[in-house]
Design a protein around this motif. Structure first.
Motif, short mmCIF file in Angstrom:
data_model
loop_
_atom_site.label_atom_id
_atom_site.label_comp_id
_atom_site.label_asym_id
_atom_site.label_seq_id
_atom_site.Cartn_x
_atom_site.Cartn_y
_atom_site.Cartn_z
N THR A 121 2.22 8.74 -12.93
CA THR A 121 2.28 7.62 -12.00
C THR A 121 3.07 8.04 -10.77
N TYR A 122 2.77 7.38 -9.67
CA TYR A 122 3.42 7.73 -8.40
C TYR A 122 4.07 6.49 -7.79
N LYS A 131 0.05 9.74 -18.79
CA LYS A 131 -0.46 9.64 -17.43
C LYS A 131 0.63 9.98 -16.44
N THR A 157 1.64 3.53 -9.05
CA THR A 157 0.19 3.59 -9.03
C THR A 157 -0.24 4.82 -9.81
N THR A 158 -1.38 4.69 -10.51
CA THR A 158 -1.93 5.84 -11.23
C THR A 158 -2.89 6.64 -10.35
N GLN A 159 -3.11 6.16 -9.13
CA GLN A 159 -3.94 6.92 -8.20
C GLN A 159 -3.23 8.22 -7.85
N ALA A 160 -3.90 9.32 -8.06
CA ALA A 160 -3.29 10.62 -7.82
C ALA A 160 -2.99 10.79 -6.34
N LEU A 161 -1.73 10.94 -6.02
CA LEU A 161 -1.30 11.14 -4.63
C LEU A 161 -0.78 12.56 -4.48
N GLN A 213 0.84 -1.19 0.00
CA GLN A 213 0.00 0.00 0.00
C GLN A 213 0.88 1.25 0.00
N SER A 214 0.29 2.36 -0.42
CA SER A 214 1.07 3.59 -0.48
C SER A 214 1.58 4.01 0.90
N SER A 265 0.38 13.64 1.04
CA SER A 265 0.03 12.27 1.39
C SER A 265 1.22 11.65 2.12
#
Length: 372
Positions: free
Chosen positions: A189-190, A187, A149-153, A124-125, A157
């Protein structure tokens, strides 16, 4: 245990290792590999891994058939049930071994093994944030993160703050750009897209972006990511593809730069890698960043103080604008006068001939009339 691959992998064939290693092989530099763990049984990694500094943020799956008794209860990050982290670590610091042409870019660097993910993507992040903090606490000079991850962080965070703190502590953070680039969509990514992180895309044998490599504004450089040879748990090597294996190639170069230039900041090392990359355009783009990393050129002696940000190559000076072409007459005034004089003389001669001819005609005509 897999067999060893005897041939030298193509990315290493392009590097003059004697020239690359003329000043250092990375001794004294600590590189944290935050991944699926790093196997320290593989002969090429036994002397590379600092298990005492390692950490396991996941509970090992004791039901896994490949999980032996000797691994049960280990929490030092040296359990790798997937093999991913072991491949990453090998690209960075695998020691030379007889019978194979494969070796890490920084074969005297030390690996800090941190297990944060597995084949179930349990990482997990927030756990990644803790892993980054651990790496910094254990003296990492370089951190490699081959996860995304492509989830915007957001920067605030837990992962964003951990990355920012690592960079503030002068740690070089290298991250893979991701493998979802087949559709060509740009995109973020993070953690690759966090400020200060060196995001790495994949290139192929033609120094072009690998089709799977994620493109985006975060890409700093590209590195070989197709048909990549590296170490596997237990021993031997295998071949794999992905930006996961491009990032450690760059992390290996960063480790060599850290060993050679103790006084350089993390930002200067990142800029040096980007500035010396092989470029297809005069600047950066969203596909290969500033270009494909060139290890030997990056390690070459650089005069003056290195910059903290890359710049486009100097453009050659523009040639002076051509002067308007001068239109000249086909003859000089003197030539024109001479030509006109010639014409006048010619006309005079013709007139004289005409007059003389006419006179002769008249004379002959009179003589014929008189003869009658």
């Amino acid at each position: 245990m897999r067999k060893q691959i005897a041939d030298t992998p193509w990315p290493l064939q392009r590097v003059l290792l004697d020239e690359l290693w003329q000043d250092t092989k990375g001794k004294g530099v600590r590189v944290a590999v935050i991944d699926t763990g790093v196997d320290d049984v593989n002969p090429q990694l036994q002397k590379a891994v600092d298990a005492k500094a390692g950490k396991d943020y996941l509970k090992p799956d004791k039901k896994n058939p490949g999980f032996g008794d000797e691994q049960r209860g280990k929490t030092d990050g040296t359990v790798d049930q997937v093999g991913h982290g072991t491949k990453v670590a090998g690209i960075i610091a695998a020691r030379p071994r007889e019978g194979t042409g494969f070796v890490g870019l920084a074969p005297e660097a030390t690996i800090i093994p941190i297990r944060q993910n597995d084949e179930k993507n349990s990482g997990q992040s927030d756990t990644m944030a803790e892993a980054i903090k651990w790496a910094v606490a254990k003296g990492a000079h370089v951190i490699n993160i081959s996860q995304d991850t492509t989830q915007a962080l957001k920067p605030d965070s837990p992962m964003g703050r951990a990355v920012a703190e690592a960079i503030k502590r002068d740690v070089v953070v290298v991250a893979s750009a991701g493998n979802d680039g087949m559709d060509g969509t740009l995109k973020k990514t993070y953690p690759a897209a966090f400020p200060g992180v060196l995001a790495v895309a994949s290139s192929d044998r033609n120094n072009e972006r690998a089709a799977f490599s994620q493109a985006g504004p975060m890409v700093g450089v590209a590195a070989p990511g197709v048909d990549i040879v590296s170490t596997v748990p237990g021993g031997g090597q295998c071949v794999d593809n992905g930006t996961s294996f491009s990032a450690p190639y760059v992390a290996g170069v960063a480790a060599l730069l850290r060993a050679k230039h103790h006084d350089w900041s993390a930002a200067q090392i990142v800029a040096r890698i980007e500035q010396t990359a092989v470029r297809s355009i005069n600047g950066r783009d969203d596909y290969v960043g500033w270009g494909v990393v060139d290890p030997v050129r990056a390690l070459a002696d650089a005069p003056g103080t290195p910059p903290t940000a890359p710049t486009p190559d100097p453009r050659p000076p523009k040639p002076p604008a051509p002067e308007p072409a001068r239109l000249a007459l086909s003859e000089t005034p003197q030539e024109r006068s001479e030509r006109l004089a010639t014409y006048t003389l010619g006309i005079g001669v013709v007139l004289v001939a005409v007059v003389a001819g006419t006179a002769i005609v008249i004379r002959d005509s009179r003589r014929r009339r008189g003869a009658r």
